[in-house]
Design a protein around this motif. Structure first.
Motif, PDB file in Angstrom:
ATOM      1  N   GLN A 280       0.879  -1.153  -0.139  1.00 20.28           N
ATOM      2  CA  GLN A 280       0.003  -0.049   0.035  1.00 20.28           C
ATOM      3  C   GLN A 280       0.903   1.375  -0.022  1.00 20.28           C
ATOM      4  OE1 GLN A 280      -0.680   2.282   2.977  1.00 20.28           O
ATOM      5  NE2 GLN A 280      -2.068   3.275   1.495  1.00 20.28           N
ATOM      6  N   ARG A 281       2.008   1.225   0.947  1.00 21.09           N
ATOM      7  CA  ARG A 281       2.884   2.566   0.877  1.00 21.09           C
ATOM      8  C   ARG A 281       3.525   2.667  -0.423  1.00 21.09           C
ATOM      9  NH1 ARG A 281       0.118   2.470   4.947  1.00 21.09           N
ATOM     10  NH2 ARG A 281       0.835   2.536   7.025  1.00 21.09           N
ATOM     11  N   ALA A 282       4.032   1.416  -1.103  1.00 20.80           N
ATOM     12  CA  ALA A 282       4.562   1.740  -2.293  1.00 20.80           C
ATOM     13  C   ALA A 282       3.452   2.216  -3.512  1.00 20.80           C
ATOM     14  CB  ALA A 282       5.241   0.206  -2.867  1.00 20.80           C
ATOM     15  N   LEU A 283       2.377   1.782  -3.500  1.00 23.22           N
ATOM     16  CA  LEU A 283       1.442   2.029  -4.397  1.00 23.22           C
ATOM     17  C   LEU A 283       1.038   3.549  -4.295  1.00 23.22           C
ATOM     18  CD1 LEU A 283      -0.782   1.241  -6.715  1.00 23.22           C
ATOM     19  CD2 LEU A 283      -2.207   0.646  -4.724  1.00 23.22           C
ATOM     20  N   GLU A 284       1.079   4.105  -3.105  1.00 25.53           N
ATOM     21  CA  GLU A 284       1.104   5.423  -2.840  1.00 25.53           C
ATOM     22  C   GLU A 284       2.078   6.336  -3.160  1.00 25.53           C
ATOM     23  OE1 GLU A 284      -0.197   6.080   1.307  1.00 25.53           O
ATOM     24  OE2 GLU A 284      -2.313   5.994   0.922  1.00 25.53           O
ATOM     25  N   GLY A 285       3.236   5.826  -3.206  1.00 27.02           N
ATOM     26  CA  GLY A 285       4.499   6.401  -3.518  1.00 27.02           C
ATOM     27  C   GLY A 285       5.259   6.908  -2.478  1.00 27.02           C
ATOM     28  N   ASP A 286       4.989   6.426  -0.934  1.00 26.68           N
ATOM     29  CA  ASP A 286       5.371   7.006   0.361  1.00 26.68           C
ATOM     30  C   ASP A 286       6.685   6.301   0.666  1.00 26.68           C
ATOM     31  OD1 ASP A 286       5.858   8.218   2.624  1.00 26.68           O
ATOM     32  OD2 ASP A 286       3.757   8.067   3.354  1.00 26.68           O
ATOM     33  N   ALA A 287       7.869   6.539  -0.008  1.00 22.07           N
ATOM     34  CA  ALA A 287       9.064   5.872   0.278  1.00 22.07           C
ATOM     35  C   ALA A 287       9.583   6.184   1.578  1.00 22.07           C
ATOM     36  CB  ALA A 287      10.297   6.322  -0.923  1.00 22.07           C
ATOM     37  N   ASP A 288       9.415   7.180   2.228  1.00 18.01           N
ATOM     38  CA  ASP A 288       9.971   7.700   3.322  1.00 18.01           C
ATOM     39  C   ASP A 288       9.269   6.626   4.520  1.00 18.01           C
ATOM     40  OD1 ASP A 288      11.458   9.637   2.385  1.00 18.01           O
ATOM     41  OD2 ASP A 288      10.023  11.140   2.652  1.00 18.01           O
ATOM     42  N   LEU A 289       8.000   6.537   4.426  1.00 21.66           N
ATOM     43  CA  LEU A 289       7.240   5.769   5.169  1.00 21.66           C
ATOM     44  C   LEU A 289       7.494   4.142   5.003  1.00 21.66           C
ATOM     45  CD1 LEU A 289       5.315   5.877   7.594  1.00 21.66           C
ATOM     46  CD2 LEU A 289       3.209   5.569   6.070  1.00 21.66           C
ATOM     47  N   LEU A 290       7.946   3.869   3.938  1.00 23.65           N
ATOM     48  CA  LEU A 290       8.361   2.248   3.561  1.00 23.65           C
ATOM     49  C   LEU A 290       9.781   2.302   4.213  1.00 23.65           C
ATOM     50  CD1 LEU A 290       7.714   1.673  -0.248  1.00 23.65           C
ATOM     51  CD2 LEU A 290       6.967   0.613   1.818  1.00 23.65           C
ATOM     52  N   VAL A 291      10.676   3.227   4.253  1.00 27.19           N
ATOM     53  CA  VAL A 291      11.896   2.907   4.794  1.00 27.19           C
ATOM     54  C   VAL A 291      11.707   3.039   6.180  1.00 27.19           C
ATOM     55  CG1 VAL A 291      14.020   4.200   5.290  1.00 27.19           C
ATOM     56  CG2 VAL A 291      13.136   3.920   3.096  1.00 27.19           C
ATOM     57  N   THR A 292      10.862   3.783   6.898  1.00 28.39           N
ATOM     58  CA  THR A 292      10.563   3.924   8.275  1.00 28.39           C
ATOM     59  C   THR A 292      10.278   2.609   8.991  1.00 28.39           C
ATOM     60  OG1 THR A 292      10.219   6.220   8.383  1.00 28.39           O
ATOM     61  CG2 THR A 292       9.408   5.257  10.369  1.00 28.39           C
ATOM     62  N   GLU A 293       9.019   2.158   8.387  1.00 29.32           N
ATOM     63  CA  GLU A 293       8.530   0.908   8.700  1.00 29.32           C
ATOM     64  C   GLU A 293       9.351  -0.382   8.551  1.00 29.32           C
ATOM     65  OE1 GLU A 293       4.788   0.262   6.454  1.00 29.32           O
ATOM     66  OE2 GLU A 293       3.837   1.764   7.726  1.00 29.32           O
ATOM     67  N   ALA A 294      10.290  -0.053   7.255  1.00 26.78           N
ATOM     68  CA  ALA A 294      11.383  -1.331   7.187  1.00 26.78           C
ATOM     69  C   ALA A 294      12.424  -1.127   8.292  1.00 26.78           C
ATOM     70  CB  ALA A 294      12.045  -1.249   5.884  1.00 26.78           C
ATOM     71  N   ARG A 295      13.030  -0.102   8.900  1.00 29.79           N
ATOM     72  CA  ARG A 295      13.974  -0.253   9.959  1.00 29.79           C
ATOM     73  C   ARG A 295      13.309  -0.446  11.107  1.00 29.79           C
ATOM     74  NH1 ARG A 295      15.729   6.120   8.365  1.00 29.79           N
ATOM     75  NH2 ARG A 295      17.272   5.535   6.846  1.00 29.79           N
ATOM     76  N   ARG A 296      11.749  -0.007  11.536  1.00 23.18           N
ATOM     77  CA  ARG A 296      11.175  -0.566  12.639  1.00 23.18           C
ATOM     78  C   ARG A 296      11.045  -2.108  12.821  1.00 23.18           C
ATOM     79  NH1 ARG A 296       6.449   1.366  11.876  1.00 23.18           N
ATOM     80  NH2 ARG A 296       7.048   3.507  12.416  1.00 23.18           N
ATOM     81  N   HIS A 297      10.724  -2.626  11.512  1.00 23.30           N
ATOM     82  CA  HIS A 297      10.557  -4.117  11.534  1.00 23.30           C
ATOM     83  C   HIS A 297      12.062  -4.761  11.651  1.00 23.30           C
ATOM     84  CE1 HIS A 297       9.936  -8.228   9.699  1.00 23.30           C
ATOM     85  NE2 HIS A 297       8.474  -8.129  10.091  1.00 23.30           N
TER      86      HIS A 297
END
Length: 620
Positions: free
Chosen positions: A389-406
C-alpha cells in the motif's frame, strides 16, 4: 486472467479489455439501514439496556470473586453468588452514603467558597476582565429582551398553581426522583445474580449463535474471552479504586475539606478515557483556592494529581493488565462520544468497558471480526499489505521507516533480521502487487511507481546494511562482484524481487548482482554475462508474471552461455499447490526451486561450500 502468447511462445500477455464488473449491490444500503435501526434501538431502549449492561459488567468483575469462594472455601454456588453480590452492594451503598454526606456538607459551605474564589480572582487583577465580560453578557441579554425583564414576545408567566393537588404533585415528583434510581439499582442486582448463576447456560447459547459447527474452537474462544474480560475489569476496578483511595488520603492529609468526595470522584472519573483525571482535578483545585488564602494548597492538590496519575497509568496499569486496553486511541474517543450521546453520563463511564467487550468478541467470533478491525489496536494491515500500500501511494519515506522498525524488532530475537523482512514483508508485498497486475487493476503509472519506490527502499537499506560477521571466510570467487546473478523474469515486479534477493546476499558477503530480464536478450547476453566470474544464476520470478514455458526458455539460454554455473529458480511466495510450481517440478532438469529468501540464502551458502564440479543436488 485471460492471456495469450506472442509468436515465440515465450512472453505471456494480458488480454485487452474485459475487466470484471465490480458493480456493488444493495448490501451497503442494507448495512446502513441496519446500523441506523440498531442505534435507534439502543437509544429508545436505554432504560432497559443500561441495567442489563451494568449487570453484565458487574458480573465480569464479580465472577472471579464468586469462583474463589466456590473453589477455595467450598461455598455452594448459589450462596457464593448471593454473598458476593451482597458484599458488592454493601460496598457501593457505603461509598454512596459517605459521598452523599460530603455533598451535603459541600452544598452548605458553597456560598462562602464562591465569595473566597471571587476575591482571589480579583486579587489577580482579573476583575476588569470579568466586569467587561459581565457587561457584554448584559448587553446581549438586553438585545434579546424587551424594555422589561422578560424576553420580547414571551408569554406572561402562568399563575402559581393553587389547590390541594400541588402538594401531591410535589410528593410524587420527589418519589419519582428517588424511586427510579432505586428501581434501576434493584434490577441491576437481580440481573447480576442471575447472570452469575446461569453463566454456563448463557455461554452455551452464545456458542449456539456464534458457531455450533466448531464447538471446540468456539468454546475455547468464549471461555478465554470471558476470563480475559473478568481479569481486565476486576484489575481496572481495583486500580481505579486504589487511585481514588490514594487521592482521598492525600487530600485528607493536606487538610482539604470533603476528601472522600474528591477521592470517589477521581476513582470514578478515571473510567473516562483521556480526560477523566483532568475533570476530576478541577473541583478540588477550585476548593483549594477557596479555603486557602494563599496558593500552597492549590499547588499541593495539583502536584498530587500530577504524580499519582502517571504512576497509575505508566507503572501499575502495565503490571495489572498491560500497557493497552486493546483499543486504538481513535476508537476510544469515538466510543466515548457515541455512548455518551446515546446514554448520557452513564454511557460515558461505560464507553471503554463496552468497547473492550466488542473488540474481544471481534477477535474470537469470526462473524464479528470487523469490530476488531475497526476498534482494536492491532495493525489494520499485515506488514506485507502495508508495504504494498505504501509503495502504491509512492510514500518511500514511510516504507523506509517501517522497514527499519521491522528490522529493529527482528534484531531483538534470533536469526537474520534482513532475511525475515524480505521474506515476510518485501517479497510478499511484491507478490500482492503481482497478483493485482495479473487481475488488471494496476495501470502502467502505478506499476512504475511501485518499482521506483521499492528501488529507493532497497538502496536505502543497502547503504546501511553491514556485511555479516564471518563473511570473510567465504571463497574469494564467491565474494567477487557478479559471482551470484539474480536475473529477473519477465513479470513487471520480477526485477524488484531480484533486487531484494541481491540485497540479502550482499549483506551475507556474497558478490551478488541483480540484472533485468533484458540481459538475456541475444544482443546483451554475450557482453553482460561473464562465464569466468559467475558461480550461480538464480532466475527470480513472481507467479503470474511469467509462464513455466518462458522460465524454461530463459534457463536454456543461461545453460548454453554459462555451462559451468549452477542454476536455480526462485518462484517467490508460491503456494504448495501452485500450478506453476507443479509444472516446473514436473519438467525439472536439475535446477533447484526455492520459494523464499531464506531457502535461496541456504542454497547459495551450500553452493559456496561445495566444489564447482559436484553435480549433486544442493537442497532437497
Amino acid at each position: 486472467m485471460a492471456a495469450w502468447q506472442d509468436e515465440d511462445g515465450m512472453r505471456p500477455r494480458r488480454a485487452e479489455g474485459g475487466r470484471r464488473d465490480t458493480g456493488r449491490g444493495p448490501g451497503g444500503l442494507a448495512t446502513l439501514c441496519g446500523a441506523a435501526v440498531v442505534i435507534a434501538g439502543l437509544s429508545l431502549a436505554r432504560e432497559v439496556l443500561v441495567p442489563l449492561v451494568l449487570a453484565g459488567l458487574f458480573a465480569f468483575v464479580l465472577a472471579p470473586v464468586a469462583r474463589l469462594l466456590q473453589r477455595r472455601l467450598r461455598v455452594p454456588r448459589a450462596l457464593s453468588v448471593v454473598v458476593t453480590s451482597l458484599l458488592a452492594v454493601a460496598l457501593i451503598v457505603g461509598i454512596g452514603l459517605a459521598v452523599s454526606g460530603q455533598v451535603v456538607q459541600l452544598a452548605a459551605n458553597l456560598p462562602r467558597y464562591q465569595a473566597a474564589v471571587r476575591a482571589k480572582v480579583e486579587s489577580l487583577r482579573l476583575g476588569e476582565m470579568l466586569a467587561a465580560a459581565e457587561n457584554l453578557a448584559q448587553g446581549v441579554t438586553g438585545m434579546t429582551t424587551g424594555h422589561g425583564g422578560a424576553p420580547a414576545g414571551a408569554a406572561a408567566p402562568a399563575p402559581a398553581a393553587t389547590g390541594t393537588g400541588a402538594p401531591l404533585d410535589a410528593v410524587l415528583g420527589v418519589a419519582e426522583q428517588v424511586l427510579a434510581p432505586l428501581a434501576t439499582a434493584g434490577l441491576v442486582v437481580v440481573f447480576v445474580i442471575f447472570v452469575l448463576l446461569y453463566r454456563e447456560d448463557l455461554r452455551d447459547r452464545l456458542i449456539r449463535l456464534a458457531g455450533a459447527r466448531d464447538l471446540h474452537r468456539t468454546t475455547v474462544a468464549l471461555n478465554d474471552a470471558a476470563n480475559r474480560l473478568s481479569r481486565f475489569f476486576l484489575a481496572q476496578v481495583a486500580l481505579n479504586a486504589g487511585f481514588g483511595l490514594v487521592i482521598g488520603l492525600g487530600l485528607w492529609l493536606t487538610g482539604l475539606p470533603n476528601p472522600a468526595l474528591w477521592g470517589a470522584l477521581a476513582g470514578l472519573m478515571r473510567f473516562v478515557p483521556f480526560i477523566g483525571s483532568f475533570i476530576a482535578v478541577v473541583p478540588p483545585l477550585l476548593l483549594a483556592l477557596a479555603v486557602d488564602p494563599g496558593w500552597s494548597l492549590a499547588l499541593t492538590v495539583l502536584a498530587l494529581f500530577l504524580v499519582t496519575e502517571p504512576l497509575a497509568g505508566q507503572v501499575f496499569e502495565p503490571l495489572l493488565y498491560g500497557h493497552s486496553t486493546g483499543l486504538s486511541p481513535i476508537a476510544i474517543i469515538v466510543a466515548a462520544t457515541f455512548w455518551a450521546f446515546l446514554w448520557g453520563p452513564v454511557g460515558l463511564l461505560l464507553a471503554t468497558p463496552l468497547t473492550v467487550c466488542l473488540v474481544v468478541l471481534g477477535r474470537h467470533v469470526e462473524r464479528l471480526e470487523f469490530l476488531d478491525v475497526m476498534l482494536g489496536d492491532r495493525p489494520p494491515l499485515r506488514p506485507d499489505q502495508s508495504f504494498y500500500q505504501r509503495a502504491l501511494e509512492g510514500d518511500a519515506d514511510l516504507l523506509v521507516t517501517e522497514a527499519r522498525r521491522h528490522l529493529k524488532a527482528e534484531a531483538e530475537g534470533e536469526g537474520r533480521p534482513l532475511v525475515a523482512w524480505c521474506d515476510t514483508v518485501a517479497l510478499r508485498g511484491l507478490a500482492l502487487a503481482q497478483a493485482d497486475w495479473s487481475r488488471e487493476v494496476l495501470d502502467g503509472d502505478q506499476v512504475e511507481r511501485i518499482r521506483s519506490q521499492v528501488e529507493m527502499v532497497l538502496d536505502e537499506l543497502a547503504a546501511q546494511a553491514a556485511a555479516r560477521p564471518g563473511s570473510e571466510s567465504l571463497p574469494d570467487s564467491w565474494r567477487a562482484e557478479g559471482a551470484v546473478l539474480c536475473i529477473a523474469g519477465q513479470g513487471p515486479f520480477d526485477a524488484a524481487a531480484a533486487g531484494v534477493l541481491a540485497l540479502i546476499l550482499r549483506a551475507e558477503g556474497f558478490g551478488a548482482r541483480a540484472l533485468p530480464n533484458a540481459a538475456l536478450e541475444a544482443a546483451q547476453i554475450e557482453t553482460v554475462l561473464d562465464p569466468a566470474r559467475i558461480r550461480l544464476c538464480l532466475l527470480s520470478v513472481l507467479e503470474g508474471g511469467s509462464s513455466a514455458t518462458s522460465v524454461r526458455y530463459f534457463l536454456r539460454r543461461l545453460h548454453r552461455h554459462l555451462p559451468e554455473a549452477r542454476m536455480a529458480i526462485g518462484l517467490w511466495e508460491a503456494a504448495s499447490d501452485s500450478p506453476m510450481l507443479a509444472a516446473l517440478r514436473g519438467e525439472a532438469a536439475g535446477e533447484v526451486i526455492v520459494t523464499s529468501a531464506g531457502e535461496a540464502l541456504a542454497l547459495v551458502g551450500a553452493a559456496a561450500e561445495r566444489p564447482a564440479q559436484e553435480a549433486a543436488p544442493l537442497l532437497p
